[in-house]
Design a protein around this motif. Structure first.
Motif, mmCIF file in Angstrom:
data_model
loop_
_atom_site.group_PDB
_atom_site.id
_atom_site.type_symbol
_atom_site.label_atom_id
_atom_site.label_comp_id
_atom_site.label_asym_id
_atom_site.label_seq_id
_atom_site.Cartn_x
_atom_site.Cartn_y
_atom_site.Cartn_z
ATOM 1 N N UNK A 66 0.828 -1.203 0.000
ATOM 2 C CA UNK A 66 0.000 0.000 0.000
ATOM 3 C C UNK A 66 0.866 1.258 0.000
ATOM 4 N N UNK A 67 1.885 1.268 0.844
ATOM 5 C CA UNK A 67 2.759 2.422 0.963
ATOM 6 C C UNK A 67 3.518 2.681 -0.338
ATOM 7 N N UNK A 68 4.025 1.622 -0.946
ATOM 8 C CA UNK A 68 4.766 1.772 -2.196
ATOM 9 C C UNK A 68 3.877 2.356 -3.290
ATOM 10 N N UNK A 69 2.671 1.841 -3.397
ATOM 11 C CA UNK A 69 1.743 2.286 -4.428
ATOM 12 C C UNK A 69 1.328 3.738 -4.198
ATOM 13 N N UNK A 70 0.953 4.075 -2.963
ATOM 14 C CA UNK A 70 0.496 5.429 -2.653
ATOM 15 C C UNK A 70 1.602 6.450 -2.853
ATOM 16 N N UNK A 71 2.786 6.148 -2.342
ATOM 17 C CA UNK A 71 3.903 7.094 -2.452
ATOM 18 C C UNK A 71 4.328 7.273 -3.903
ATOM 19 N N UNK A 72 4.330 6.199 -4.661
ATOM 20 C CA UNK A 72 4.710 6.282 -6.077
ATOM 21 C C UNK A 72 3.740 7.182 -6.837
ATOM 22 N N UNK A 73 2.432 7.010 -6.594
ATOM 23 C CA UNK A 73 1.449 7.822 -7.301
ATOM 24 C C UNK A 73 1.506 9.282 -6.872
ATOM 25 N N UNK A 74 1.701 9.525 -5.577
ATOM 26 C CA UNK A 74 1.670 10.895 -5.064
ATOM 27 C C UNK A 74 2.979 11.641 -5.289
ATOM 28 N N UNK A 75 4.039 10.936 -5.666
ATOM 29 C CA UNK A 75 5.349 11.571 -5.832
ATOM 30 C C UNK A 75 5.325 12.670 -6.892
ATOM 31 N N UNK A 76 4.428 12.559 -7.856
ATOM 32 C CA UNK A 76 4.374 13.545 -8.940
ATOM 33 C C UNK A 76 3.305 14.613 -8.736
ATOM 34 N N UNK A 77 2.581 14.568 -7.626
ATOM 35 C CA UNK A 77 1.571 15.588 -7.362
ATOM 36 C C UNK A 77 2.237 16.857 -6.845
ATOM 37 N N UNK A 78 1.716 18.020 -7.185
ATOM 38 C CA UNK A 78 2.320 19.270 -6.711
ATOM 39 C C UNK A 78 2.002 19.540 -5.242
ATOM 40 N N UNK A 79 2.852 20.326 -4.617
ATOM 41 C CA UNK A 79 2.613 20.725 -3.235
ATOM 42 C C UNK A 79 3.442 19.932 -2.238
ATOM 43 N N UNK A 80 3.319 20.316 -0.961
ATOM 44 C CA UNK A 80 4.099 19.685 0.105
ATOM 45 C C UNK A 80 3.190 19.023 1.136
#
Length: 262
Positions: A73-87
């Motif tokens: 779950x963590x790998x999938x979520x972090x991978x997808x969110x890595x390209x989203x803007x913001x902090x």
């Protein structure tokens, strides 16, 4: 279905990629911006439909695959969110038993680093139940996670018995007010007193305070008036797939706040 059949289905589902991360937004109550997401597991089984977490989480823990599920779950979520803007931050829940795993810290650090998502924007949520395990072991895990830049959140605050002493001895960054207190906030004087006390405690210790289970605008307004930092709940959105979470981020983070309190 028997337990054995559910275990077989769960193991198959994990191998087949049937589990996916759902993102529930957390909003800064002062600015109205998304400052983070809590990531929750969802299971869509071709045979059994949407299986509720209350069914599969205890089952995964009993059959020894909960840690694998978390890392997936963590790998999938972090991978997808890595390209989203913001902090914004991403928060993940750990079960008490996971704190006794010798590989826990290395597993978490490695999973996040491989995804490209910054460690400094990951929040690890634990409940007070985890603190009743070997205190020295838990202390070491939390210290190690903090050393690597992760933030720590004490979930369901106010429902256990060791909150005050643990807050002084363990390096938490955040406390989460349990949804049961938020639900009764406007109609029960005792709940209002508890929430007010928790907010005062969080402010005095310099901790971010997150209110879970916010369902009405009245609750949100009162929490903001009382000094609560962050709200989470159905008032804004349930936990949603990544594509919808990205849209919420665009909608409620026009200036992309740099931290949870901004």
């Amino acid at each position: 279905m028997t337990d054995d059949a559910w275990v077989a289905a769960l193991r198959h589902g994990l191998a087949a990629g049937e589990f996916w991360p759902a993102f529930q937004p957390q909003l800064n109550l002062a600015s109205g911006h998304v400052c983070g997401f809590e990531v929750l597991a969802r299971w869509d089984s071709p045979q059994h439909g949407r299986v509720p977490p209350a069914t599969f989480i205890p089952l995964a823990e009993r059959c020894g695959v909960l840690h694998t599920l978390l890392l997936t779950l963590m790998a999938d979520a972090c991978r997808q969110a890595a390209n989203w803007p913001g902090r914004f931050s991403l928060a993940f829940n750990l079960a008490p038993a996971q704190f006794l795993l010798p590989s826990l810290v290395d597993d978490l650090i490695g999973t996040v680093r491989n995804s490209g998502f910054p460690l400094q924007r990951v929040v690890i949520e634990i409940t007070e139940n985890a603190l009743f395990h070997d205190n020295a072991a838990v202390q070491q895990v939390l210290d190690d996670l903090k050393q690597h830049g992760m933030a720590l959140s004490l979930d369901d605050f106010g429902t256990g018995y060791s909150s005050l002493t643990r807050l002084h001895s363990l390096p938490f960054d955040e406390i989460k007010i349990d949804a049961s207190f938020v639900a009764a906030l406007q109609g029960d004087a005792q709940s209002l007193r508890i929430v007010t006390a928790v907010l005062g405690l969080g402010q005095s210790l310099g901790l971010t305070v997150v209110a879970e289970g916010v369902e009405t605008a009245g609750q949100a307004a009162l929490l903001h008036k009382l000094g609560c930092d962050v709200g989470q709940g159905f008032l804004w959105s349930p936990a949603v797939p990544a594509a919808q979470a990205w849209q919420l981020l665009q909608q409620w983070a026009p200036h992309y706040p740099a931290c949870r309190r901004s």
